[in-house]
Structures are given as C-alpha cells and as structure tokens.
Design a protein around this motif. Structure first.
Motif, PDB file in Angstrom:
ATOM      1  N   GLY A   1       0.784  -1.230   0.000  1.00  0.00           N
ATOM      2  CA  GLY A   1       0.000   0.000   0.000  1.00  0.00           C
ATOM      3  C   GLY A   1       0.808   1.268   0.000  1.00  0.00           C
ATOM      4  N   GLY A   2       2.067   1.187   0.463  1.00  0.00           N
ATOM      5  CA  GLY A   2       2.896   2.379   0.535  1.00  0.00           C
ATOM      6  C   GLY A   2       3.752   2.628  -0.689  1.00  0.00           C
ATOM      7  N   LEU A   3       3.699   1.744  -1.690  1.00  0.00           N
ATOM      8  CA  LEU A   3       4.503   1.935  -2.900  1.00  0.00           C
ATOM      9  C   LEU A   3       3.805   2.962  -3.788  1.00  0.00           C
ATOM     10  N   LYS A   4       4.325   4.181  -3.806  1.00  0.00           N
ATOM     11  CA  LYS A   4       3.643   5.296  -4.463  1.00  0.00           C
ATOM     12  C   LYS A   4       4.278   5.741  -5.775  1.00  0.00           C
ATOM     13  N   GLN A   5       5.529   5.329  -6.018  1.00  0.00           N
ATOM     14  CA  GLN A   5       6.234   5.850  -7.196  1.00  0.00           C
ATOM     15  C   GLN A   5       7.084   4.745  -7.823  1.00  0.00           C
TER      16      GLN A   5
ATOM     17  N   ALA B   1      16.312   7.991 -22.113  1.00  0.00           N
ATOM     18  CA  ALA B   1      17.731   7.692 -22.238  1.00  0.00           C
ATOM     19  C   ALA B   1      18.592   8.928 -22.104  1.00  0.00           C
ATOM     20  N   GLY B   2      18.138  10.046 -22.661  1.00  0.00           N
ATOM     21  CA  GLY B   2      18.921  11.274 -22.634  1.00  0.00           C
ATOM     22  C   GLY B   2      18.544  12.219 -21.523  1.00  0.00           C
ATOM     23  N   ALA B   3      17.252  12.388 -21.284  1.00  0.00           N
ATOM     24  CA  ALA B   3      16.796  13.390 -20.315  1.00  0.00           C
ATOM     25  C   ALA B   3      16.548  12.827 -18.919  1.00  0.00           C
ATOM     26  N   GLY B   4      16.475  11.508 -18.791  1.00  0.00           N
ATOM     27  CA  GLY B   4      16.201  10.913 -17.480  1.00  0.00           C
ATOM     28  C   GLY B   4      14.793  11.184 -17.024  1.00  0.00           C
ATOM     29  N   THR B   5      14.652  11.732 -15.812  1.00  0.00           N
ATOM     30  CA  THR B   5      13.345  12.092 -15.254  1.00  0.00           C
ATOM     31  C   THR B   5      13.462  13.436 -14.562  1.00  0.00           C
ATOM     32  N   ARG B   6      12.327  13.957 -14.135  1.00  0.00           N
ATOM     33  CA  ARG B   6      12.315  15.116 -13.242  1.00  0.00           C
ATOM     34  C   ARG B   6      12.684  14.635 -11.835  1.00  0.00           C
ATOM     35  N   TRP B   7      12.862  15.555 -10.910  1.00  0.00           N
ATOM     36  CA  TRP B   7      13.025  15.176  -9.518  1.00  0.00           C
ATOM     37  C   TRP B   7      11.718  14.554  -9.015  1.00  0.00           C
ATOM     38  N   LEU B   8      11.817  13.443  -8.333  1.00  0.00           N
ATOM     39  CA  LEU B   8      10.651  12.723  -7.814  1.00  0.00           C
ATOM     40  C   LEU B   8      10.801  12.521  -6.322  1.00  0.00           C
ATOM     41  N   ALA B   9       9.784  12.897  -5.565  1.00  0.00           N
ATOM     42  CA  ALA B   9       9.802  12.721  -4.118  1.00  0.00           C
ATOM     43  C   ALA B   9       9.405  11.296  -3.760  1.00  0.00           C
TER      44      ALA B   9
END
Length: 256
Positions: free
Chosen positions: A208-212, A247-255
């Motif tokens: 239940g706590g897996l959010k991302q 592959a090139g840009a990755g991701t945004r910052w994720l909390a």
C-alpha cells in the motif's frame, strides 16, 4: 524528505541522483556512465554542481555505468563505493584514497542518507544494486539483472519508490536485428529484465505504501515507453505513479 532523479538511463549511459534533505542535504550519484562534460551539463539541469555530490556508488563495471567515475571522483575529490569484483573488472585503478569497498547487505551511512547494496544476477564480476533511506522513506534501485531472486526481493520490501529496469519487450527482442548470441545474452538469466519480468518483480514487492515507480534502462531498439508503462500499470494498478526514464533526459526530480 528523500527524492531522486535519473540523469539518463539506457545503453548510452546511466546515472541517478538520490538526495536526502536536511539542513545539509546529502546527495549520492548512483552510476556515472556519462562523459564528464555531459554529466556536468545534466547536473546543472538538476540545479546542482559537482561540489554538491557527496558520494558515488557504482553498480558494476560495464561502460554505460562506470563511465567517467574515476576521472570525476579524482577531479572533485568525491568518495566512491563499488564491489571488489567491480574494482577488479576495471583493472584496479588508483582512486587516491577515495575508494570504499561495498559489500552485499552492509549498510553505508553517508550524511543524512543510508544505502544498502545487495547482489543481483548479471553478467558482471560482482554486480550490486541498492536501497536508500533517510530513515523515513525507502527507495529501491534495480537495473541490470537477468532474473529476480528471493534475496533481492527481500531487500526491496517496503519501498515507497522504485527505479526498476524494464529493458526489453520479448517480442521486439525476438524480432530485432540483434544476432542470436546477443538475443540469448539479453534474455538470459544473467542479462536484462523484460517488461514482463519487471512486472513480476513489481507485483511481488507491491504494498500500500509503494507510491512511485520509474521504468528504467529501456532498450531503444527492443522496447517502447508505452509498453513498459503498460506492464507496470498491469502489475501495480493506478495507485502507483508510473514514469518512464528517458535515455537522454532521465526524469524530473521525484519525491519518495
């Protein structure tokens, strides 16, 4: 607060930032598989400079993960963790006192962050993946492995966020122009995770706590972002936010 950001994920180079907030934030760079100039550019895009990095963790010796680690660490005097097998795999270079040997299950305290390496099945000398925690939240990073083991699933238990390899779609790999030996290597027990295999891992550690969840290390030839995303949706449902690392840009910052 714990947060993370992929700087790039795939066969052209892998690097992920993990940050534990605090009065003095702690930042760990997981893998360093980019050129040193490109790494500086992507750090700047993340709002950081080289001096902001407190440690480097190398998962294994393949070039898309080791990259500029030695040069970057020596230039900016950043401590580095890797397994003894990985060190052997890159020819035992001199890290000028900056090197620490990482071991399966042995947690490492780095400022506000603790990371714990664990062994995985991959065609490298002594590959390690890891979990990271700030004491309140837990992040699992799992790329470059051929199949799940009970050992790695135990380490990923109770993570609030995962960065998980979704390397290939089995049908696309079978239909690809890869020579037969390379298809066997990628799909083998010590190769890379298919979308379906990644989905099984996600399903196994779901709670239940897996959010991302971030689908990572996609093959540009043998996968599609929409296929990886659907596999994760099938495994986790809509209660977990799912992103696909570029592959090139990755991701945004994720909390976390």
């Amino acid at each position: 607060m714990l947060r993370f950001k992929s700087l790039g994920s795939g066969s052209t180079g892998n690097a992920t930032l993990v940050e534990a907030a605090g009065l003095w934030p702690t930042r760990l760079l997981v893998d360093c598989g980019l050129g040193i100039r490109q790494l500086s550019i992507r750090l700047a895009e993340a709002g950081l400079i080289e001096a902001d990095i407190d440690g480097i963790f190398i998962t294994h010796e393949h070039s898309d993960h080791i990259g500029c680690a030695l040069k970057f660490a020596l230039r900016h005097r950043i401590p580095v963790w890797m397994s003894r097998g990985t060190l052997e795999g890159i020819g035992r270079p001199d890290f000028d006192g900056l090197l620490h040997i990482a071991r399966d299950g042995q947690g490492v305290d780095l400022g506000n962050l603790q990371f714990t390496p664990f062994t995985v099945p991959h065609d490298a000398r002594e590959p390690l993946q890891l979990t990271c925690t700030d004491g309140a939240s837990k992040l699992g990073l799992l790329t470059d492995l051929g199949h799940a083991t009970s050992h790695l699933l135990a380490h990923l238990a109770n993570c609030q966020a995962l960065l998980l390899e979704c390397n290939h779609d089995a049908d696309l790999l079978n239909q690809s122009s890869y020579p037969p030996f390379l298809k066997r290597r990628v799909a083998g027990m010590y190769g890379h995770l298919s979308n379906a295999a990644a989905g099984e891992i996600a399903r196994s550690v779901k709670h239940g706590g897996l959010k991302q969840l971030v689908a990572a290390h996609l093959s540009q030839q043998n996968n599609r972002p929409e296929l990886a995303r659907q596999a994760m949706l099938d495994a986790l449902g809509s209660s977990t936010d799912i992103e696909v690392a570029d592959a090139g840009a990755g991701t945004r910052w994720l909390a976390v």
